[in-house]
Design a protein around this motif. Structure first.
Motif, PDB file in Angstrom:
ATOM      1  N   ASP A 188      -9.993   1.758  -8.685  1.00 32.60           N
ATOM      2  CA  ASP A 188      -8.831   2.305  -7.982  1.00 32.60           C
ATOM      3  C   ASP A 188      -7.684   2.557  -8.951  1.00 32.60           C
ATOM      4  N   LEU A 189      -7.062   3.721  -8.800  1.00 35.58           N
ATOM      5  CA  LEU A 189      -5.899   4.062  -9.604  1.00 35.58           C
ATOM      6  C   LEU A 189      -4.647   4.020  -8.733  1.00 35.58           C
ATOM      7  N   TYR A 190      -3.531   3.621  -9.340  1.00 33.35           N
ATOM      8  CA  TYR A 190      -2.288   3.401  -8.589  1.00 33.35           C
ATOM      9  C   TYR A 190      -1.130   4.182  -9.202  1.00 33.35           C
ATOM     10  N   ALA A 191      -0.164   4.452  -8.344  1.00 29.27           N
ATOM     11  CA  ALA A 191       1.175   4.849  -8.790  1.00 29.27           C
ATOM     12  C   ALA A 191       2.027   3.591  -8.676  1.00 29.27           C
ATOM     13  N   ILE A 192       2.622   3.173  -9.781  1.00 28.06           N
ATOM     14  CA  ILE A 192       3.356   1.897  -9.809  1.00 28.06           C
ATOM     15  C   ILE A 192       4.801   2.149 -10.243  1.00 28.06           C
ATOM     16  N   TYR A 193       5.713   1.574  -9.482  1.00 31.77           N
ATOM     17  CA  TYR A 193       7.139   1.676  -9.803  1.00 31.77           C
ATOM     18  C   TYR A 193       7.659   0.295 -10.204  1.00 31.77           C
ATOM     19  N   TYR A 194       8.265   0.234 -11.367  1.00 33.65           N
ATOM     20  CA  TYR A 194       8.856  -1.012 -11.870  1.00 33.65           C
ATOM     21  C   TYR A 194      10.384  -0.887 -11.856  1.00 33.65           C
ATOM     22  N   GLN A 195      11.036  -1.898 -11.309  1.00 32.44           N
ATOM     23  CA  GLN A 195      12.494  -1.937 -11.247  1.00 32.44           C
ATOM     24  C   GLN A 195      12.996  -3.244 -11.846  1.00 32.44           C
ATOM     25  N   LYS A 196      13.941  -3.144 -12.760  1.00 29.17           N
ATOM     26  CA  LYS A 196      14.496  -4.346 -13.371  1.00 29.17           C
ATOM     27  C   LYS A 196      15.299  -5.128 -12.340  1.00 29.17           C
ATOM     28  N   LEU A 197      15.107  -6.445 -12.320  1.00 29.72           N
ATOM     29  CA  LEU A 197      15.772  -7.323 -11.355  1.00 29.72           C
ATOM     30  C   LEU A 197      16.867  -8.120 -12.078  1.00 29.72           C
ATOM     31  N   MET A 214      -3.276   6.033  -5.529  1.00 26.44           N
ATOM     32  CA  MET A 214      -2.993   7.436  -5.796  1.00 26.44           C
ATOM     33  C   MET A 214      -3.381   8.349  -4.643  1.00 26.44           C
ATOM     34  N   ASP A 215      -4.467   8.032  -3.930  1.00 21.31           N
ATOM     35  CA  ASP A 215      -4.860   8.899  -2.821  1.00 21.31           C
ATOM     36  C   ASP A 215      -3.859   8.840  -1.681  1.00 21.31           C
ATOM     37  N   LYS A 216      -3.095   7.750  -1.583  1.00 25.52           N
ATOM     38  CA  LYS A 216      -2.033   7.665  -0.579  1.00 25.52           C
ATOM     39  C   LYS A 216      -0.718   8.214  -1.124  1.00 25.52           C
ATOM     40  N   PHE A 217      -0.509   8.042  -2.417  1.00 21.85           N
ATOM     41  CA  PHE A 217       0.693   8.595  -3.045  1.00 21.85           C
ATOM     42  C   PHE A 217       0.679  10.116  -2.942  1.00 21.85           C
ATOM     43  N   LEU A 218      -0.510  10.716  -3.138  1.00 15.41           N
ATOM     44  CA  LEU A 218      -0.699  12.157  -2.942  1.00 15.41           C
ATOM     45  C   LEU A 218      -1.392  12.364  -1.611  1.00 15.41           C
ATOM     46  N   SER A 219      -0.716  12.031  -0.544  1.00 14.00           N
ATOM     47  CA  SER A 219      -1.356  12.004   0.782  1.00 14.00           C
ATOM     48  C   SER A 219      -1.416  13.386   1.413  1.00 14.00           C
ATOM     49  N   ASN A 220      -2.214  13.468   2.497  1.00 18.60           N
ATOM     50  CA  ASN A 220      -2.327  14.683   3.316  1.00 18.60           C
ATOM     51  C   ASN A 220      -2.746  15.901   2.498  1.00 18.60           C
ATOM     52  N   MET A 221      -3.789  15.739   1.709  1.00 19.09           N
ATOM     53  CA  MET A 221      -4.300  16.854   0.924  1.00 19.09           C
ATOM     54  C   MET A 221      -5.742  17.160   1.327  1.00 19.09           C
ATOM     55  N   SER A 222      -5.997  17.216   2.610  1.00 21.36           N
ATOM     56  CA  SER A 222      -7.349  17.471   3.104  1.00 21.36           C
ATOM     57  C   SER A 222      -7.800  18.901   2.827  1.00 21.36           C
ATOM     58  N   ASP A 241      -6.940  14.313 -11.021  1.00 22.06           N
ATOM     59  CA  ASP A 241      -7.581  15.164 -10.024  1.00 22.06           C
ATOM     60  C   ASP A 241      -7.628  14.418  -8.694  1.00 22.06           C
ATOM     61  N   TYR A 242      -6.938  14.944  -7.694  1.00 16.17           N
ATOM     62  CA  TYR A 242      -6.876  14.265  -6.395  1.00 16.17           C
ATOM     63  C   TYR A 242      -8.246  14.176  -5.733  1.00 16.17           C
ATOM     64  N   SER A 243      -9.039  15.241  -5.842  1.00 13.75           N
ATOM     65  CA  SER A 243     -10.324  15.272  -5.140  1.00 13.75           C
ATOM     66  C   SER A 243     -11.303  14.232  -5.662  1.00 13.75           C
ATOM     67  N   SER A 244     -11.286  13.980  -6.974  1.00 15.08           N
ATOM     68  CA  SER A 244     -12.212  12.997  -7.542  1.00 15.08           C
ATOM     69  C   SER A 244     -11.584  11.619  -7.666  1.00 15.08           C
ATOM     70  N   GLY A 245     -10.241  11.562  -7.551  1.00 14.22           N
ATOM     71  CA  GLY A 245      -9.558  10.281  -7.655  1.00 14.22           C
ATOM     72  C   GLY A 245      -9.606   9.691  -9.046  1.00 14.22           C
ATOM     73  N   SER A 246      -9.594  10.549 -10.071  1.00 14.01           N
ATOM     74  CA  SER A 246      -9.691  10.041 -11.440  1.00 14.01           C
ATOM     75  C   SER A 246      -8.986  10.989 -12.392  1.00 14.01           C
ATOM     76  N   GLN A 247      -8.772  10.505 -13.608  1.00 15.69           N
ATOM     77  CA  GLN A 247      -8.276  11.365 -14.667  1.00 15.69           C
ATOM     78  C   GLN A 247      -9.486  12.083 -15.250  1.00 15.69           C
TER      79      GLN A 247
END
Length: 329
Positions: A188-197, A214-222, A241-247
């Motif tokens: 599984d690949l993710y979009a990750i946001y880091y914020q300094k606390l 990533m498939d939820k970050f780039l959602s509604n691409m049916s 690549d959204y369709s394959s879910g990989s780089q």
């Protein structure tokens, strides 16, 4: 009747009036043929013009549909960006966490409060937002202990590359990357946001991590299929690549030329383009730069079929025109 007389009757020359009538008929037929040719030529030229207009309109339709899909995806990604940024601010409102970060020494009661209150609240953020993957705080406090699944030591668990990047900035996006704490499943690949606390005194207290698959970050691409490619052009030059879910390595019809095309977009600051490759493929490519997360959203559609259909119509027209010229010649 002798044979000579019979032969003369069979080969009798036409009379002058009969020859004149035959010539008139031939001339009339030719006039009719040329008149038909004069009438049909503009009709065929008009048909050719209509074929070309159809091709242009069809390409324009494909382009507008691509732009529409890309705008919709752009809107969805922006919503997810806003959600993840908002959630990253939530730990700063947690009194138990903020008070604990100010303490030099921690008692068992302090750790128990963190477990019951802070960890529970961080988990609620995830449960109330189903698209979110993880909500974590990486602390810098030496006396705190890891409390799965939400509190972890930054020194021991935060990726070194991320830690170095956050030394110079307050926030950071990591796209199409693995979960830093995942040990087994790395698919599984993710979009990750880091914020300094920051603590209430203004010192660095740690880092907040909000992730989303990533498939939820780039959602509604049916609408992505074999003739459509959508994804992210990342800051390091890779394609997600959204369709394959990989780089992916842009296998098959997408080839390495996509990378070159994306690079040219960056250089010339264009948002859409139609391109023809040496093998005859025609692609329509549109991009939406997303500088805030260091990437560009792209959509590629194969429109070769539109030109193939138009080509068949043009060849049919040329065949009809050639047949008419032979017929009336």
């Amino acid at each position: 009747m002798d044979m000579r007389h019979l032969f003369r009757r069979l080969v009798r020359r036409p009379r002058p009036n009969e020859a004149l009538g035959f010539g008139k008929k031939t001339l009339i037929n030719r006039i009719i043929r040329y008149n038909l040719l004069i009438v049909m030529m503009p009709v065929l030229v008009l048909l050719l013009f209509l074929f070309l207009v159809y091709q242009e309109k069809q390409v324009d339709f494909e382009a507008r549909e691509v732009d529409s899909y890309l705008d919709r995806a752009y809107y969805n990604v922006h919503n997810n960006i806003a959600l993840m940024r908002a959630l990253a601010l939530t730990p700063m409102t947690d009194e138990t966490l903020m008070d604990t970060l100010l303490l030099r020494e921690l008692q068992p009661l302090n750790l128990l409060q963190l477990k019951r209150e802070t960890v529970a609240e961080l988990q609620k953020l995830k449960w109330t937002n189903p698209t979110i993957g993880t909500v974590r705080v990486y602390y810098l406090h030496k006396a705190m202990t890891d409390m799965s699944p939400s509190l972890y030591s930054a020194e021991q668990n935060l990726p070194e590359q991320i830690a170095k990047s956050l030394e110079q900035r307050d926030n950071l996006w990591a796209l199409a990357t693995n979960d830093p704490l995942a040990e087994d499943d790395l698919s599984d690949l993710y979009a990750i946001y880091y914020q300094k606390l920051y603590t209430l005194k203004g010192d660095e207290g740690g880092y907040v991590e909000i992730s989303m698959k990533m498939d939820k970050f780039l959602s509604n691409m049916s609408y992505v299929d074999a003739k459509n490619l959508m994804g992210l052009y990342l800051e390091n030059g890779a394609l997600y690549d959204y369709s394959s879910g990989s780089q992916a390595d842009a296998a098959g019809m997408w080839s390495a030329s996509i990378w070159e095309l994306m690079h040219s977009f960056q250089q010339q600051e264009e948002n859409q383009r139609e391109i023809q490759f040496s093998d005859g493929r025609r692609l329509y490519v549109a991009i939406r730069p997303m500088e805030e997360i260091g990437c560009a959203l792209f959509y590629v559609r194969d429109i070769s079929e539109v030109y193939r259909q138009s080509g068949k119509l043009v060849f049919g027209f040329l065949g009809s025109l050639g047949g008419m010229i032979l017929l009336f010649s």
